[in-house]
Design a protein around this motif. Structure first.
Motif, PDB file in Angstrom:
ATOM      1  N   VAL A  90       0.855  -1.188   0.000  1.00 32.32           N
ATOM      2  CA  VAL A  90       0.000   0.000   0.000  1.00 32.32           C
ATOM      3  C   VAL A  90       0.890   1.237   0.000  1.00 32.32           C
ATOM      4  O   VAL A  90       1.889   1.298   0.717  1.00 32.32           O
ATOM      5  N   VAL A  91       0.527   2.203  -0.845  1.00 37.42           N
ATOM      6  CA  VAL A  91       1.304   3.444  -0.977  1.00 37.42           C
ATOM      7  C   VAL A  91       0.360   4.616  -0.728  1.00 37.42           C
ATOM      8  O   VAL A  91      -0.710   4.685  -1.347  1.00 37.42           O
ATOM      9  N   SER A  92       0.737   5.513   0.170  1.00 37.47           N
ATOM     10  CA  SER A  92      -0.049   6.749   0.331  1.00 37.47           C
ATOM     11  C   SER A  92       0.641   7.868  -0.443  1.00 37.47           C
ATOM     12  O   SER A  92       1.805   7.743  -0.823  1.00 37.47           O
ATOM     13  N   GLY A  93      -0.075   8.945  -0.683  1.00 32.47           N
ATOM     14  CA  GLY A  93       0.456   9.972  -1.570  1.00 32.47           C
ATOM     15  C   GLY A  93       0.780   9.339  -2.913  1.00 32.47           C
ATOM     16  O   GLY A  93       1.758   9.669  -3.567  1.00 32.47           O
ATOM     17  N   ALA A  94      -0.084   8.401  -3.324  1.00 33.46           N
ATOM     18  CA  ALA A  94       0.252   7.506  -4.438  1.00 33.46           C
ATOM     19  C   ALA A  94       0.304   8.214  -5.784  1.00 33.46           C
ATOM     20  O   ALA A  94       0.934   7.731  -6.720  1.00 33.46           O
TER      21      ALA A  94
ATOM     22  N   GLY B 118       1.589  11.157  -6.064  1.00 33.96           N
ATOM     23  CA  GLY B 118       2.707  12.085  -5.982  1.00 33.96           C
ATOM     24  C   GLY B 118       3.959  11.527  -6.635  1.00 33.96           C
ATOM     25  O   GLY B 118       3.966  10.441  -7.224  1.00 33.96           O
ATOM     26  N   ALA B 119       5.027  12.300  -6.521  1.00 31.89           N
ATOM     27  CA  ALA B 119       6.255  11.971  -7.236  1.00 31.89           C
ATOM     28  C   ALA B 119       6.848  10.645  -6.732  1.00 31.89           C
ATOM     29  O   ALA B 119       7.203   9.778  -7.526  1.00 31.89           O
ATOM     30  N   VAL B 120       6.947  10.495  -5.423  1.00 28.68           N
ATOM     31  CA  VAL B 120       7.513   9.263  -4.866  1.00 28.68           C
ATOM     32  C   VAL B 120       6.512   8.121  -5.003  1.00 28.68           C
ATOM     33  O   VAL B 120       6.845   7.014  -5.427  1.00 28.68           O
ATOM     34  N   GLY B 121       5.268   8.409  -4.648  1.00 29.81           N
ATOM     35  CA  GLY B 121       4.242   7.367  -4.613  1.00 29.81           C
ATOM     36  C   GLY B 121       3.995   6.732  -5.974  1.00 29.81           C
ATOM     37  O   GLY B 121       3.818   5.514  -6.071  1.00 29.81           O
ATOM     38  N   SER B 122       3.986   7.535  -7.027  1.00 30.39           N
ATOM     39  CA  SER B 122       3.687   6.971  -8.343  1.00 30.39           C
ATOM     40  C   SER B 122       4.798   6.027  -8.790  1.00 30.39           C
ATOM     41  O   SER B 122       4.536   5.006  -9.436  1.00 30.39           O
ATOM     42  N   VAL B 123       6.036   6.327  -8.427  1.00 25.60           N
ATOM     43  CA  VAL B 123       7.128   5.396  -8.749  1.00 25.60           C
ATOM     44  C   VAL B 123       7.032   4.157  -7.852  1.00 25.60           C
ATOM     45  O   VAL B 123       7.193   3.024  -8.316  1.00 25.60           O
ATOM     46  N   ALA B 124       6.718   4.370  -6.572  1.00 24.25           N
ATOM     47  CA  ALA B 124       6.635   3.230  -5.643  1.00 24.25           C
ATOM     48  C   ALA B 124       5.622   2.198  -6.138  1.00 24.25           C
ATOM     49  O   ALA B 124       5.888   0.992  -6.113  1.00 24.25           O
TER      50      ALA B 124
ATOM     51  N   ARG C 198       0.997  -6.945  -5.314  1.00 25.72           N
ATOM     52  CA  ARG C 198      -0.281  -6.272  -5.500  1.00 25.72           C
ATOM     53  C   ARG C 198      -0.087  -4.854  -4.965  1.00 25.72           C
ATOM     54  O   ARG C 198       0.358  -4.677  -3.831  1.00 25.72           O
ATOM     55  N   ALA C 199      -0.414  -3.837  -5.786  1.00 24.77           N
ATOM     56  CA  ALA C 199      -0.172  -2.446  -5.400  1.00 24.77           C
ATOM     57  C   ALA C 199      -1.490  -1.701  -5.228  1.00 24.77           C
ATOM     58  O   ALA C 199      -2.321  -1.677  -6.135  1.00 24.77           O
ATOM     59  N   ILE C 200      -1.676  -1.129  -4.054  1.00 20.52           N
ATOM     60  CA  ILE C 200      -2.881  -0.363  -3.748  1.00 20.52           C
ATOM     61  C   ILE C 200      -2.457   1.063  -3.429  1.00 20.52           C
ATOM     62  O   ILE C 200      -1.613   1.281  -2.554  1.00 20.52           O
ATOM     63  N   GLY C 201      -3.027   2.023  -4.146  1.00 22.49           N
ATOM     64  CA  GLY C 201      -2.647   3.416  -3.951  1.00 22.49           C
ATOM     65  C   GLY C 201      -3.723   4.189  -3.211  1.00 22.49           C
ATOM     66  O   GLY C 201      -4.910   3.959  -3.418  1.00 22.49           O
ATOM     67  N   ILE C 202      -3.303   5.101  -2.341  1.00 25.02           N
ATOM     68  CA  ILE C 202      -4.231   5.985  -1.641  1.00 25.02           C
ATOM     69  C   ILE C 202      -3.948   7.413  -2.107  1.00 25.02           C
ATOM     70  O   ILE C 202      -2.800   7.863  -2.073  1.00 25.02           O
TER      71      ILE C 202
END
Lengths: 332, 332
Positions: free
Chosen positions: A150-154, A156-162, A172-176
């Motif tokens: 799970v990625v928060s600030g998904a 954003g610059a860091v989150g979208s790469v994460a 499995r990638a879940i973005g917030i």
């Protein structure tokens, strides 16, 4: 035009950043001394962490002093050099600050290879933000194929790469993120498996649905109530990476994660990271990220705004109201 | 006397434990079925974690159900056996509950070797509490010679062992406890290098004095404001072990550590542990702890109270007001 416009910090902000925390000043364009270069700044990186640098206390970097040019990473072109390693026309990444021209003695400059990727990408997926995602997931969280990440600030610059690195690894990638448009981007453009809109969704409930087996890795850029919600849904042995806390930076009395005892219940860990610690491994990571970019497994989400130095305070403020998707860059 | 007095949980406590959360009941002394033993309970272990077991929600162990005998570790003597491994007179450690006689099918029973150490020590330094300190420091925090190790609840069962293991390893050990008498005990009897009285000292200031180079390892038994104070004094790369949060167990709205971003600034980690995960390594750890006991490097701080089942609620309450030093044991 031999004037250097600069954005100088004049007050440590209380709460949100105000225009009056800065002054737009002018100076002469510097001339290089022995061993120095002068760079004309083309791109300025705008980052949530800047807000923490503006607070008076020491953090992982010293605070920006009142009366100094605001600190910023950027990309510029050498216009004058008395440094043996750099020639006029070289394009470089460095901490050039929020100004049009910067003087450097060469410390921490990195070359920018525009045959590999566009210049802006060296502030995005190939920049500090991409590297933060890389070392946070691979070194701190040690993600494995099959993990639910799970990625928060998904958005954003860091989150979208994460999120993309998690997918590349077979997780499995879940973005917030905030708002339906960003959430659509997460799934349709960036490639997250699912998106949670923290502005309208009940994050706990949504995590129960999208991560029924619990969260193995949480890459946290925001802190606050979202961190607390994720803590209630950890899988056994979960790893939380604390990369930032954008929801807390404007707050003089930050709140801690009330559900932290979930770390005990789930034998989980919460670890802070600062990407600068991995500087000696940037070349290795950059090569890998550039390869994924070239192969089409990774895209660099960038939000480039054309403008002048005077636009900086408003753009910085926008980071905290969620105005951007991807890396926010001021192009001069 | 063929009556079995039992302490049964009748209500999930709100806040502090009250006598009315329990009922003292009687039952017949059970007879062993095939593969079972009956144990006369001699010693009952009284632990802060019991408070969390009394809450309705699932934690790292299922909650104690209303109407059930209160869960407790203890040491007892076999008085009847139809189990091939156990004979009348054997002394055993097991989860016998707060009652005078317990029936067991042999699950999770451990032998007690009184030639090695007195029976009470199997609830102290050689018990779950000693093992918690052992695995928390050696496995989770990976303490090294020269580390500055801070322990909260330092006069308690886990904390007093943790401080001694830190000293055995060549660390500087700083204990935090409540009241001048306990603090004297920490330094003069248990062997901590320094003690901080959280009731009268400014913990932050005291840490600045006693740990001028910062805290490398924090073994946390209490949570709350003490955890927040220690977070402000972390050394780079610090490891925090979350072993418990005794200050929070009675609280329906626990507070999170507001200073958790110190984890990022200091590249530090906070990791939860549950000792049961290390069950397959108990024999190895027990041998090592017993050797240190025999050599005089380790003492088992025990606070043995003689009484009956009816004394249990008051003794449990005393744990949260800091009445005991070392492992609190009810001797029937």
């Amino acid at each position: 035009m031999d004037i250097n416009h600069q954005m100088v910090l004049t007050a440590h902000p209380e709460g949100d950043v105000k225009d009056s925390d800065f002054a737009l000043t002018t100076a002469e364009i510097p001339a290089p001394g022995d061993g120095q270069v002068v760079v004309k700044v083309d791109l300025i990186s705008i980052d949530p962490a800047m807000r923490s640098w503006m607070n008076p206390g020491a953090s992982y970097v010293p605070p920006v002093e009142l009366g100094s040019v605001m600190r910023a990473g950027g990309i510029g072109t050498v216009i004058a050099s008395r440094h043996p390693d750099y020639a006029i026309g070289d394009e470089l990444y460095g901490a050039f600050g929020v100004q049009e021209y910067a003087l450097s003695d060469g410390t921490d400059l990195r070359g920018v290879d525009t045959t590999l990727a566009p210049k802006t990408t060296y502030l995005g997926a190939l920049g500090i933000t991409g590297l933060t995602a890389y070392f946070g997931l691979f070194d701190v969280a040690r993600i494995q194929r099959g993990d639910t990440v799970v990625v928060s600030g998904a958005a954003g610059a860091v989150g979208s790469v994460a999120g993309q690195l998690a997918k590349i690894t077979g997780c499995r990638a879940i973005g917030i993120a905030g708002g339906p448009e960003k959430c659509r981007t997460l799934v349709e453009t960036i490639g997250f498996d699912a998106a949670i809109d923290y502005k309208t969704d009940d994050v706990r409930k949504a995590l129960r649905e999208h991560a029924p087996g619990g969260v193995d890795v949480y890459f946290d850029n925001v802190g606050g109530p979202i961190l607390d919600a994720v803590l209630t849904r950890l899988a056994r042995g979960a790893r939380i990476v604390i990369s930032g806390a954008v929801s807390q930076y404007n707050d003089r009395r930050p709140k801690g994660p009330a559900n932290y005892m979930s770390l005990l219940v789930n034998r989980a860990s919460m670890t802070g990271m600062v990407v600068f610690d991995y500087a000696d491994r940037y070349p290795e990571a950059t090569r890998q990220l550039a390869q994924w970019l070239a192969e089409g497994h990774l895209t660099s989400a960038e939000h480039v705004v054309k403008g002048g130095i005077e636009d900086f305070p408003g753009l910085l403020r926008g980071l905290f109201t969620g105005a951007n998707t991807g890396k926010l860059i001021l192009e001069l």
